[in-house]
Design an enzyme around this catalytic site. Sequence first.
Site, PDB file in Angstrom:
ATOM      1  N   ARG A 176      -4.488 -16.188   5.724  1.00  0.00           N
ATOM      2  CA  ARG A 176      -4.198 -16.573   7.112  1.00  0.00           C
ATOM      3  C   ARG A 176      -3.378 -15.478   7.796  1.00  0.00           C
ATOM      4  O   ARG A 176      -3.625 -15.142   8.958  1.00  0.00           O
ATOM      5  CB  ARG A 176      -3.464 -17.906   7.167  1.00  0.00           C
ATOM      6  CG  ARG A 176      -4.309 -19.103   6.739  1.00  0.00           C
ATOM      7  CD  ARG A 176      -3.550 -20.406   6.873  1.00  0.00           C
ATOM      8  NE  ARG A 176      -3.317 -20.762   8.266  1.00  0.00           N
ATOM      9  CZ  ARG A 176      -2.522 -21.763   8.656  1.00  0.00           C
ATOM     10  NH1 ARG A 176      -1.878 -22.491   7.742  1.00  0.00           N
ATOM     11  NH2 ARG A 176      -2.360 -22.041   9.930  1.00  0.00           N
ATOM     12  N   CYS A 234       5.794 -20.281   9.731  1.00  0.00           N
ATOM     13  CA  CYS A 234       4.586 -20.645   8.987  1.00  0.00           C
ATOM     14  C   CYS A 234       3.552 -21.096  10.000  1.00  0.00           C
ATOM     15  O   CYS A 234       3.429 -20.506  11.069  1.00  0.00           O
ATOM     16  CB  CYS A 234       4.896 -21.721   7.949  1.00  0.00           C
ATOM     17  SG  CYS A 234       5.570 -23.254   8.651  1.00  0.00           S
TER      18      CYS A 234
END
Length: 279
Positions: A176, A234
Amino acid sequence: MNAIITASELAGESAGERPPVLLDVRWQLGGPPGRPAYDEGHLPGAVYIDLDTELAGPAGAGRGRHPLPDLDVFGAAMRRAGVSADRPVVAYDGGPGWGAARAWWLLRWAGHEDVRVLDGGLAAWTAEGRPLSTVAPEPAEGTFVPRPGALPLLSADDAAALARSGVLLDARAGERYRGEVEPIDPVAGHIPGAVSAPTTENATEDGRFRAAPELRERFAALGAKEEARVGVYCGSGVSAAHEVLALAVAGIPAALYVGSWSEWSADPSRPVATGADPG
């Protein structure tokens, strides 16, 4: 004070004169809800806390998927669980520790000085043959009133600046960060200047945190040393709380960008980097 507690230590404290308040924060991204699992068996005396409604506010544009909760809602949930400022609190979940870390971070940020996370969570408790209960307790109302500001918090602009002047860690999976895949948010990649530091690498296969010296070595290799200014983000501020907790175990203070990538990527004016380099 250590930010984590072992199952055997918790059992001893729970049997003592000043047992901690226990918070069950079972949560998984995308579900299923944690309440049914709690009802099937939880640590005796533990109160279920819903992360999505009691440890976060409603998702929305410019807020991210798990923004800070309304302080009245959060405070009421903590008091319902029996939390008071002068009584220790231990949070746990069913793995990988993200929900419990979110509760730890919020309580510490809101001014509670004695909060820990059960290292290894529910699995560590049951691995020692310790009992579970199906009885939902009704503790006496606590007196905790949130007074935010005890832990550092980053805005999007703060995170961008820290990526240039300090160390900004990206706690998401490496793919990611690199922009190879983005299963949730509208844009793939990372905040320019951020360093990839998947939170999953802070724990062993059984879900327990690595030893403090090992964590210090890992973070130092990423540039996050005790003298550095460190921040973490995050996807939505949940797994990043787990990384802030790991940094605390290592003795390294860190700020949390709660809006995280879900807030950052929703603004088309904000730059995005891809690839393995910070950019």
